[in-house]
Design a protein around this motif. Sequence first.
Motif, PDB file in Angstrom:
ATOM      1  N   PRO A 109      26.435  -9.004 -15.149  1.00 64.65           N
ATOM      2  CA  PRO A 109      26.294  -7.542 -15.024  1.00 64.65           C
ATOM      3  C   PRO A 109      27.540  -6.801 -15.528  1.00 64.65           C
ATOM      4  O   PRO A 109      27.421  -5.765 -16.185  1.00 64.65           O
ATOM      5  N   THR A 110      28.719  -7.352 -15.221  1.00 59.36           N
ATOM      6  CA  THR A 110      29.953  -6.714 -15.696  1.00 59.36           C
ATOM      7  C   THR A 110      30.053  -6.789 -17.215  1.00 59.36           C
ATOM      8  O   THR A 110      30.426  -5.808 -17.873  1.00 59.36           O
ATOM      9  N   LEU A 111      29.692  -7.936 -17.783  1.00 57.33           N
ATOM     10  CA  LEU A 111      29.739  -8.080 -19.238  1.00 57.33           C
ATOM     11  C   LEU A 111      28.745  -7.145 -19.923  1.00 57.33           C
ATOM     12  O   LEU A 111      29.035  -6.583 -20.988  1.00 57.33           O
ATOM     13  N   THR A 112      27.572  -6.958 -19.311  1.00 57.05           N
ATOM     14  CA  THR A 112      26.576  -6.031 -19.872  1.00 57.05           C
ATOM     15  C   THR A 112      27.120  -4.604 -19.854  1.00 57.05           C
ATOM     16  O   THR A 112      26.962  -3.842 -20.820  1.00 57.05           O
ATOM     17  N   PHE A 113      27.768  -4.248 -18.746  1.00 55.83           N
ATOM     18  CA  PHE A 113      28.391  -2.920 -18.634  1.00 55.83           C
ATOM     19  C   PHE A 113      29.462  -2.746 -19.711  1.00 55.83           C
ATOM     20  O   PHE A 113      29.512  -1.721 -20.400  1.00 55.83           O
ATOM     21  N   VAL A 114      30.319  -3.756 -19.852  1.00 52.59           N
ATOM     22  CA  VAL A 114      31.413  -3.683 -20.821  1.00 52.59           C
ATOM     23  C   VAL A 114      30.860  -3.572 -22.240  1.00 52.59           C
ATOM     24  O   VAL A 114      31.375  -2.803 -23.064  1.00 52.59           O
TER      25      VAL A 114
END
Length: 339
Positions: A193-198
């Motif tokens: 989820p964090t990588l998708t946000f980034v």
Amino acid sequence: MLNQEIPGVARAPLSESAEILYGFTLRQSSPPTPAEAGLDLNLTDNQVDGAIAELLRLKLLRAGAADAGRLVAVPPEAARIRMLAPVLQDLARQQREADRLWSAYTGLVAVYQEKVLRGARSSPIEPVLGVSAARGVIAELAAASLHEVVASQPGGARDQGALAESLERADELLARGVKLRTLYQHPARHSQPTLTFVEHVTGRGAEARTTSNDFVRLMIFDRTVALIELRDDPLSAAVVRDPSVVDFMHAAFEFAWSSALPLSPGYDRSMVEIASDDTKAMIVSLLVDGIDDRAIARRLGISMRTCQRHISEIMRRLGAKNRLHAGYLLHQLQDREIH
């Protein structure tokens, strides 16, 4: 056709019948009647009536002064002025209202800035208790930001609800041309989820990096005001407006940022390996300082299981029999490097 006979009228929004009637009226030495115009132009009564209505609506035709039954052509410039006068008057009224509101808000800006500065002098730190209140303050400070917002997000995976809220705020900031930089800890590289946000925000111009260093949750808005997590209550925060303290926080962020690793959207094996080695190096440093496993895991934003796996690998490389032996060997290595 009228647009061939009278320069400048070609762009008038006229039907063919209205254009013919207007040109005919202009050419007459005396104002004609509708019947005369229809007879001369070979137009039906309906065509004449429709053309007259159209020309009257556009202010290009008026009734004769001496005889209301006759048709007088109005010059296009005069018709344009008459047609646009109400619109221009409305625009002028709106401009006056806009000027009034602009002046009113300009005055309020001075009042707000004076109050903020006075508040900073009398109460440089303002506690904001509870998640809801903290989110409200973040939204307010983000909306007022003009240049840059920097943030540090310790730990690994972030709550998906918080990410969704951050995504909306980040989109709004980036759309206004506000720079956005976020510092994470290395475990964020393993949070999808964090990588998708980034991936989303860096695609729009934001920057993200990761580090093994421990840091607090922090946001700094335009280098003038900061929001920092409370030590004893991670669900609450403190607003800091003192210029010296905010400058110090920003300098600390820049120092951590300068040695952090870029976080790119796709999987980068080399970066993951560097981050892993960096994490192990930090664990070694903390082991030398005698920090226990739980505290190490918390400071690095990793789980106890991951922390203990790293420690086991470090012990294996050292040839240590237990944790105490590992600490001794690490001290020995450190002493050799110093001497």
